[in-house]
Design an enzyme around this catalytic site. Structure first.
Site, PDB file in Angstrom:
ATOM      1  N   ALA A  48       0.844  -1.184   0.000  1.00 52.32           N
ATOM      2  CA  ALA A  48       0.000   0.000   0.000  1.00 52.32           C
ATOM      3  C   ALA A  48       0.877   1.230   0.000  1.00 52.32           C
ATOM      4  O   ALA A  48       1.654   1.407   0.917  1.00 52.32           O
ATOM      5  CB  ALA A  48      -0.913   0.004   1.224  1.00 52.32           C
ATOM      6  N   CYS A  49       0.767   2.048  -1.039  1.00 49.79           N
ATOM      7  CA  CYS A  49       1.347   3.392  -1.074  1.00 49.79           C
ATOM      8  C   CYS A  49       2.763   3.466  -1.643  1.00 49.79           C
ATOM      9  O   CYS A  49       3.563   2.550  -1.511  1.00 49.79           O
ATOM     10  CB  CYS A  49       1.324   4.059   0.286  1.00 49.79           C
ATOM     11  N   THR A  50       3.028   4.632  -2.239  1.00 49.97           N
ATOM     12  CA  THR A  50       4.351   4.966  -2.770  1.00 49.97           C
ATOM     13  C   THR A  50       4.621   6.427  -2.453  1.00 49.97           C
ATOM     14  O   THR A  50       3.715   7.258  -2.524  1.00 49.97           O
ATOM     15  CB  THR A  50       4.396   4.750  -4.290  1.00 49.97           C
ATOM     16  N   THR A  66       1.050   8.212  -3.010  1.00 51.34           N
ATOM     17  CA  THR A  66      -0.240   7.586  -3.227  1.00 51.34           C
ATOM     18  C   THR A  66      -0.667   6.911  -1.938  1.00 51.34           C
ATOM     19  O   THR A  66       0.167   6.475  -1.149  1.00 51.34           O
ATOM     20  CB  THR A  66      -0.185   6.530  -4.339  1.00 51.34           C
ATOM     21  N   ARG A 254       7.191  -1.464  -7.549  1.00 43.79           N
ATOM     22  CA  ARG A 254       6.879  -0.033  -7.584  1.00 43.79           C
ATOM     23  C   ARG A 254       8.081   0.796  -7.137  1.00 43.79           C
ATOM     24  O   ARG A 254       8.326   1.886  -7.668  1.00 43.79           O
ATOM     25  CB  ARG A 254       5.663   0.265  -6.700  1.00 43.79           C
TER      26      ARG A 254
END
Length: 371
Positions: A48-50, A66, A254
């Site tokens: 979850a998330c970048t 994000t 990612r």
């Protein structure tokens, strides 16, 4: 036959794509394989998330992130003035402080601050980390702080990354992380950046605080821990992003793609192009709405994105459910200690907002930390 090693990389039975022959290539390949295998040991919800930190050609510092999750996070924006009396939110032994700086933050489930910027330009981003172990049981006797307040504590107390590193390394509290409303463990790591381009990433690994401090720490995703992410990325540096990049939505992939994009993006000299560049990179690394993989149910879609223009002191927010971007100019938000009250921008139902929205915040009682 392709093998899915749990890391998000598809490798052949012979391993990852071959590096140039020689001792260096072999060592890097071995390190890559070890780090990749470690990914397979990560807990279930590890993606979850970048977060990226971009320095423009004019010296502007801009952070993009994000927020990827499996459901609506009930996010609202909050404006917290300086001078607020705070506590860690756990028990009578919680740490207490008065905020030195005002801030604008994004909450999740109204139990914690997970993103935001303070009035002097310190930006904080909290991302999920399945491997987080705060060692709380071994630190009995120290003042407590809810994991939901960790980012807010940094924004309230520090003006620069260097200040935060010094203050947080002293460990003035022990983090307590109850289950989240979803039933998931509240595992997280914290990234901070400031107007000078300084950056630090804070992780609790095996009960100990690990700090990665340096201007080159410009990308953060999730599992595995940051040191292993760097090892994996060093392997892909040898391959070269122009030749091939890992393409799944898993955290390590990612990380590699975000790092390559950040290195490859031109350093814009005008602020509008610099801002557009960060927006384009955060959108590029997002997970499309509705994407699901039955083999990896932990992969979550992007719910919202923020871009923090540290130099301009503007905090941009973009919901994937809205066709427009809006922002808060911190200079227009009353964050003073003289009479300013906590204020909230209610985002329930994903209202369509655009432009500068500081006048749309309304007075509201601050939420309680996860406990």
């Amino acid at each position: 036959m392709p093998l899915d090693d749990g890391s998000g990389f598809l490798t052949s039975q012979l391993g990852a794509p071959a590096l140039p022959q020689g001792d260096t290539g072999m060592l890097r390949r071995s390190a890559f394989i070890v780090a990749s295998l470690a990914l397979g040991l990560a807990a279930a919800r590890s993606d979850a998330c970048t977060r990226i930190l971009y320095g423009s050609g004019a010296g502007n510092q801009i952070v993009g992130r994000t927020l990827d999750w499996m459901e609506d996070t009930g996010t609202h924006l909050w404006a917290f003035p300086k001078g607020m009396q705070r506590d860690g939110g756990i028990d009578s032994g919680s740490i207490k402080w008065a905020s030195r700086y005002g801030s604008v933050v994004a909450s999740i489930y109204d139990i914690g601050s997970v993103d935001g910027m303070n009035e002097v330009g310190l930006v904080g981003n909290m991302l999920y980390l399945a491997e987080a172990n705060y060692g709380t049981e071994a630190k009995v006797g120290k003042a407590t702080l809810s994991i939901g307040a960790w980012l807010q504590y940094a924004l309230d107390n520090y003006a620069t990354v260097a200040e935060a590193v010094k203050g947080l390394q002293a460990e003035p509290f022990r983090l307590v992380a109850p289950k989240m409303p979803t039933g998931d463990a509240a595992g997280a790591h914290l990234a901070l950046a400031d107007a000078s381009g300084d950056s630090a990433i804070f992780e609790y690994v095996d009960g100990k605080l690990v700090v990665h401090h340096g201007r080159d720490h410009t990308v953060m995703t999730n599992s595995p821990t940051f040191d292993k992410q760097l090892t994996i990325n060093s392997y892909w540096d040898e391959i070269g992003g122009g030749a091939m990049l890992p393409g799944t939505y898993r955290a390590a992939d990612r990380f590699v793609r975000a790092t390559y994009n950040l290195k490859s993006a031109p350093k814009a000299t005008d602020s509008r192009t610099a801002l557009a560049s960060v927006f384009s990179m955060t959108r590029n690394i997002s997970v499309p709405l509705g994407i699901a993989d039955p083999r990896h149910p932990n992969i979550a879609t992007t719910i919202w994105r923020t871009v923090s223009d540290i130099t301009a002191r503007r905090y941009y927010y973009e919901s994937v459910f809205s066709p427009s971007v809006f922002w808060v100019d911190l200079a227009k938000m009353n964050l003073s200690a003289q009479g300013a009250k906590p204020r909230k921008l209610d985002l329930k139902g994903a209202p369509i907002l655009s432009g500068e929205v500081s006048d749309k915040f309304a007075e509201a009682a601050p939420f309680a930390w996860l406990h």
